[in-house]
Motif scaffolding. Structure first.
Motif, PDB file in Angstrom:
ATOM      1  N   GLY A 132      -0.188  11.938  -9.468  1.00 62.26           N
ATOM      2  CA  GLY A 132      -1.134  13.041  -9.263  1.00 62.26           C
ATOM      3  C   GLY A 132      -0.449  14.394  -9.267  1.00 62.26           C
ATOM      4  O   GLY A 132      -0.941  15.351  -9.878  1.00 62.26           O
ATOM      5  N   GLY A 133       0.691  14.486  -8.601  1.00 62.46           N
ATOM      6  CA  GLY A 133       1.425  15.745  -8.550  1.00 62.46           C
ATOM      7  C   GLY A 133       1.959  16.165  -9.908  1.00 62.46           C
ATOM      8  O   GLY A 133       1.861  17.337 -10.295  1.00 62.46           O
ATOM      9  N   VAL A 134       2.512  15.209 -10.640  1.00 62.82           N
ATOM     10  CA  VAL A 134       3.030  15.516 -11.976  1.00 62.82           C
ATOM     11  C   VAL A 134       1.887  15.930 -12.908  1.00 62.82           C
ATOM     12  O   VAL A 134       2.018  16.875 -13.690  1.00 62.82           O
ATOM     13  N   THR A 135       0.745  15.243 -12.806  1.00 71.83           N
ATOM     14  CA  THR A 135      -0.410  15.584 -13.641  1.00 71.83           C
ATOM     15  C   THR A 135      -0.903  16.993 -13.333  1.00 71.83           C
ATOM     16  O   THR A 135      -1.159  17.790 -14.245  1.00 71.83           O
ATOM     17  N   GLU A 136      -1.028  17.324 -12.047  1.00 70.08           N
ATOM     18  CA  GLU A 136      -1.504  18.656 -11.678  1.00 70.08           C
ATOM     19  C   GLU A 136      -0.502  19.736 -12.095  1.00 70.08           C
ATOM     20  O   GLU A 136      -0.887  20.774 -12.624  1.00 70.08           O
ATOM     21  N   THR A 183       1.102  21.144  -4.455  1.00 73.91           N
ATOM     22  CA  THR A 183       1.712  21.070  -3.134  1.00 73.91           C
ATOM     23  C   THR A 183       1.890  19.609  -2.757  1.00 73.91           C
ATOM     24  O   THR A 183       1.132  18.744  -3.197  1.00 73.91           O
ATOM     25  N   ILE A 184       2.871  19.361  -1.935  1.00 72.81           N
ATOM     26  CA  ILE A 184       3.112  17.987  -1.486  1.00 72.81           C
ATOM     27  C   ILE A 184       1.926  17.445  -0.682  1.00 72.81           C
ATOM     28  O   ILE A 184       1.504  16.308  -0.905  1.00 72.81           O
ATOM     29  N   PRO A 185       1.322  18.218   0.245  1.00 75.91           N
ATOM     30  CA  PRO A 185       0.126  17.680   0.933  1.00 75.91           C
ATOM     31  C   PRO A 185      -1.020  17.324  -0.014  1.00 75.91           C
ATOM     32  O   PRO A 185      -1.696  16.313   0.173  1.00 75.91           O
ATOM     33  N   TYR A 186      -1.234  18.146  -1.065  1.00 78.82           N
ATOM     34  CA  TYR A 186      -2.283  17.807  -2.033  1.00 78.82           C
ATOM     35  C   TYR A 186      -1.917  16.585  -2.847  1.00 78.82           C
ATOM     36  O   TYR A 186      -2.787  15.799  -3.234  1.00 78.82           O
ATOM     37  N   MET A 187      -0.631  16.433  -3.132  1.00 83.53           N
ATOM     38  CA  MET A 187      -0.173  15.247  -3.862  1.00 83.53           C
ATOM     39  C   MET A 187      -0.489  13.981  -3.050  1.00 83.53           C
ATOM     40  O   MET A 187      -0.958  12.995  -3.590  1.00 83.53           O
ATOM     41  N   ILE A 188      -0.221  14.031  -1.777  1.00 82.90           N
ATOM     42  CA  ILE A 188      -0.489  12.863  -0.920  1.00 82.90           C
ATOM     43  C   ILE A 188      -1.975  12.608  -0.803  1.00 82.90           C
ATOM     44  O   ILE A 188      -2.430  11.473  -0.807  1.00 82.90           O
ATOM     45  N   GLY A 189      -2.736  13.695  -0.715  1.00 82.71           N
ATOM     46  CA  GLY A 189      -4.199  13.575  -0.590  1.00 82.71           C
ATOM     47  C   GLY A 189      -4.821  13.019  -1.823  1.00 82.71           C
ATOM     48  O   GLY A 189      -5.770  12.260  -1.803  1.00 82.71           O
ATOM     49  N   VAL A 228       0.818  -1.207   0.000  1.00 78.68           N
ATOM     50  CA  VAL A 228       0.000   0.000   0.000  1.00 78.68           C
ATOM     51  C   VAL A 228       0.857   1.265   0.000  1.00 78.68           C
ATOM     52  O   VAL A 228       0.485   2.278  -0.593  1.00 78.68           O
ATOM     53  N   TRP A 229       2.019   1.248   0.620  1.00 85.96           N
ATOM     54  CA  TRP A 229       2.871   2.441   0.684  1.00 85.96           C
ATOM     55  C   TRP A 229       3.492   2.761  -0.675  1.00 85.96           C
ATOM     56  O   TRP A 229       3.619   3.934  -1.039  1.00 85.96           O
ATOM     57  N   LYS A 230       3.869   1.737  -1.417  1.00 84.53           N
ATOM     58  CA  LYS A 230       4.394   1.970  -2.766  1.00 84.53           C
ATOM     59  C   LYS A 230       3.293   2.528  -3.662  1.00 84.53           C
ATOM     60  O   LYS A 230       3.530   3.441  -4.456  1.00 84.53           O
ATOM     61  N   THR A 231       2.097   1.985  -3.537  1.00 84.10           N
ATOM     62  CA  THR A 231       0.977   2.472  -4.334  1.00 84.10           C
ATOM     63  C   THR A 231       0.681   3.926  -3.998  1.00 84.10           C
ATOM     64  O   THR A 231       0.451   4.747  -4.890  1.00 84.10           O
ATOM     65  N   LEU A 232       0.694   4.270  -2.702  1.00 78.43           N
ATOM     66  CA  LEU A 232       0.470   5.654  -2.290  1.00 78.43           C
ATOM     67  C   LEU A 232       1.554   6.571  -2.851  1.00 78.43           C
ATOM     68  O   LEU A 232       1.259   7.660  -3.359  1.00 78.43           O
ATOM     69  N   LEU A 233       2.796   6.129  -2.807  1.00 78.78           N
ATOM     70  CA  LEU A 233       3.899   6.922  -3.342  1.00 78.78           C
ATOM     71  C   LEU A 233       3.734   7.137  -4.843  1.00 78.78           C
ATOM     72  O   LEU A 233       3.832   8.270  -5.333  1.00 78.78           O
ATOM     73  N   TYR A 234       3.463   6.059  -5.576  1.00 76.70           N
ATOM     74  CA  TYR A 234       3.284   6.178  -7.030  1.00 76.70           C
ATOM     75  C   TYR A 234       2.086   7.064  -7.374  1.00 76.70           C
ATOM     76  O   TYR A 234       2.160   7.890  -8.279  1.00 76.70           O
ATOM     77  N   ALA A 235       0.985   6.891  -6.661  1.00 77.50           N
ATOM     78  CA  ALA A 235      -0.209   7.699  -6.914  1.00 77.50           C
ATOM     79  C   ALA A 235       0.062   9.170  -6.617  1.00 77.50           C
ATOM     80  O   ALA A 235      -0.384  10.051  -7.357  1.00 77.50           O
ATOM     81  N   SER A 236       0.804   9.453  -5.561  1.00 76.79           N
ATOM     82  CA  SER A 236       1.141  10.839  -5.222  1.00 76.79           C
ATOM     83  C   SER A 236       1.995  11.472  -6.304  1.00 76.79           C
ATOM     84  O   SER A 236       1.765  12.622  -6.703  1.00 76.79           O
ATOM     85  N   ILE A 237       2.981  10.746  -6.773  1.00 76.61           N
ATOM     86  CA  ILE A 237       3.857  11.272  -7.826  1.00 76.61           C
ATOM     87  C   ILE A 237       3.069  11.499  -9.114  1.00 76.61           C
ATOM     88  O   ILE A 237       3.169  12.561  -9.742  1.00 76.61           O
TER      89      ILE A 237
END
Length: 132
Positions: A92-96, A126-132, A81-90
């Motif tokens: 999402g952040g790159v897309t935004e 923002t990093i918090p939005y990327m994680i969210g 789950v942590w790898k998935t969260l990391l990949y999803a954050s990256i």
């Protein structure tokens, strides 16, 4: 009797354009309603956050969901789950970030600006939005 008729059919075994498009539409709708709910909670005002398209569709959310499905959908059970969260954050952040940059450079518009926010990246995400 034909053996193929006896096989169990699996829905959405592989991803095709139609399935990804359905995820895109669901993302467009859920993203729009998510923003409207947050707006109501913050300002206590019902608003219509209509975006680029007619109706309750925000394509940025649809694009994000489609990208998540393409890159994270398959073999997700083999990652933790942590790898998935990391990949999803990256992703999402790159897309935004890319969407904000393209809108600014190509169309000369600024849809959002996170400059004053905590851990912002050039005001585009923002990093918090990327994680969210």
């Amino acid at each position: 009797m034909n053996e193929k008729n006896n096989e169990n059919k699996v829905f959405a075994k592989g991803y095709c354009f139609e399935i990804i498009f359905v995820f895109f539409l669901i993302g467009c709708l859920l993203g729009t309603y998510y923003e409207e709910i947050l707006w109501y909670v913050k300002y206590h005002v019902i608003t219509d956050r209509q975006g680029l398209l007619y109706g309750p569709f925000s394509p940025i959310y649809g694009i994000g969901v489609a990208i998540f499905v393409i890159f994270l959908g398959k073999n997700n059970d083999k990652r933790n789950v942590w790898k998935t969260l990391l990949y999803a954050s990256i992703i999402g952040g790159v897309t935004e970030f890319a969407t904000s940059w393209i809108a600014d450079v190509v169309f000369g518009v600024e849809f959002w600006d996170y400059t004053g926010r905590f851990l912002n990246i050039c005001g585009r995400t923002t990093i918090p939005y990327m994680i969210g």
